[in-house]
Design an enzyme around this catalytic site. Structure first.
Site, PDB file in Angstrom:
ATOM      1  N   HIS A  57       0.864  -1.183   0.000  1.00  0.00           N
ATOM      2  CA  HIS A  57       0.000   0.000   0.000  1.00  0.00           C
ATOM      3  C   HIS A  57       0.900   1.232   0.000  1.00  0.00           C
ATOM      4  O   HIS A  57       2.039   1.194   0.478  1.00  0.00           O
ATOM      5  CB  HIS A  57      -0.878   0.021   1.249  1.00  0.00           C
ATOM      6  CG  HIS A  57      -1.935  -1.029   1.257  1.00  0.00           C
ATOM      7  ND1 HIS A  57      -2.972  -1.016   2.151  1.00  0.00           N
ATOM      8  CD2 HIS A  57      -2.124  -2.130   0.489  1.00  0.00           C
ATOM      9  CE1 HIS A  57      -3.756  -2.048   1.937  1.00  0.00           C
ATOM     10  NE2 HIS A  57      -3.255  -2.749   0.940  1.00  0.00           N
ATOM     11  N   GLU A  59       0.960   3.864   1.809  1.00  0.00           N
ATOM     12  CA  GLU A  59       1.432   4.237   3.145  1.00  0.00           C
ATOM     13  C   GLU A  59       2.567   3.335   3.602  1.00  0.00           C
ATOM     14  O   GLU A  59       3.570   3.797   4.146  1.00  0.00           O
ATOM     15  CB  GLU A  59       0.300   4.147   4.183  1.00  0.00           C
ATOM     16  CG  GLU A  59      -0.910   4.969   3.854  1.00  0.00           C
ATOM     17  CD  GLU A  59      -2.003   4.152   3.172  1.00  0.00           C
ATOM     18  OE1 GLU A  59      -1.739   3.509   2.127  1.00  0.00           O
ATOM     19  OE2 GLU A  59      -3.135   4.162   3.681  1.00  0.00           O
ATOM     20  N   CYS A  85      -6.327   1.466   5.922  1.00  0.00           N
ATOM     21  CA  CYS A  85      -6.811   0.172   6.387  1.00  0.00           C
ATOM     22  C   CYS A  85      -6.152  -0.138   7.731  1.00  0.00           C
ATOM     23  O   CYS A  85      -5.327   0.635   8.232  1.00  0.00           O
ATOM     24  CB  CYS A  85      -6.469  -0.910   5.370  1.00  0.00           C
ATOM     25  SG  CYS A  85      -4.690  -1.258   5.251  1.00  0.00           S
ATOM     26  N   CYS A  88      -2.211  -0.312   7.620  1.00  0.00           N
ATOM     27  CA  CYS A  88      -1.574   0.996   7.515  1.00  0.00           C
ATOM     28  C   CYS A  88      -1.782   1.830   8.775  1.00  0.00           C
ATOM     29  O   CYS A  88      -0.872   2.536   9.210  1.00  0.00           O
ATOM     30  CB  CYS A  88      -2.088   1.721   6.279  1.00  0.00           C
ATOM     31  SG  CYS A  88      -1.635   0.864   4.741  1.00  0.00           S
TER      32      CYS A  88
END
Length: 151
Positions: A57, A59, A85, A88
């Site tokens: 992801h 992040e 999410c 993260c």
């Protein structure tokens, strides 16, 4: 760092550019930008397909980059086009990030206010400042366009 709306929009536009890059590469269009003292530190976008891992992801890629330079992110702000999410958000807590600014909520997997709000859970010792809804329409439209094209 100056926390005025114009500043947030400036950095979110940069995160949106990253999200657009992700979409062009057939990745879920999420972009992120890490800022310290009103200076760009790094920027990323989702790369889960490119790197063949669900851990890629935007992040997480930023945290992977910055961990080689600093352990804790007390004076940093992370701008993300989509609500983080659980994975993260966990990295946000563990890194001691000062501020999270995100564009649109994620009613399916978002844990910074949608499904749950892990960042305000009393069981964790770090609670970053959270600002949501910055350029929400633009962030949401990009995601809707991407998924509409998949159906």
């Amino acid at each position: 760092m100056n926390l005025n709306l114009d500043n947030h929009e400036f950095w979110m536009k940069l995160a949106l550019t990253e999200a657009e890059t992700a979409m062009q590469r057939n990745e879920i269009p999420v972009g992120a930008v890490l800022v310290k003292n009103n200076q760009l530190v790094c920027k990323e976008h989702n790369r889960t397909r490119e790197l063949n891992t669900h851990l890629a992801h935007a992040e997480m890629l930023i945290f992977q980059y910055i961990q080689t330079k600093e352990k804790f992110l007390h004076d940093y702000t992370l701008y993300v086009t989509l609500e983080p999410c659980l994975m993260c958000a966990g990295a946000i807590i563990l890194s001691r990030l000062s501020r999270l600014v995100f564009g649109t909520f994620d009613p399916k997997t978002g844990v910074c206010g949608s499904v749950y709000n892990v960042l305000t859970d009393k069981n964790f010792n770090h609670k970053p400042i959270v600002i949501s809804g910055i350029m929400q329409a633009e962030c949401s439209i990009l995601l809707k366009e991407f998924f509409k094209g998949k159906r």
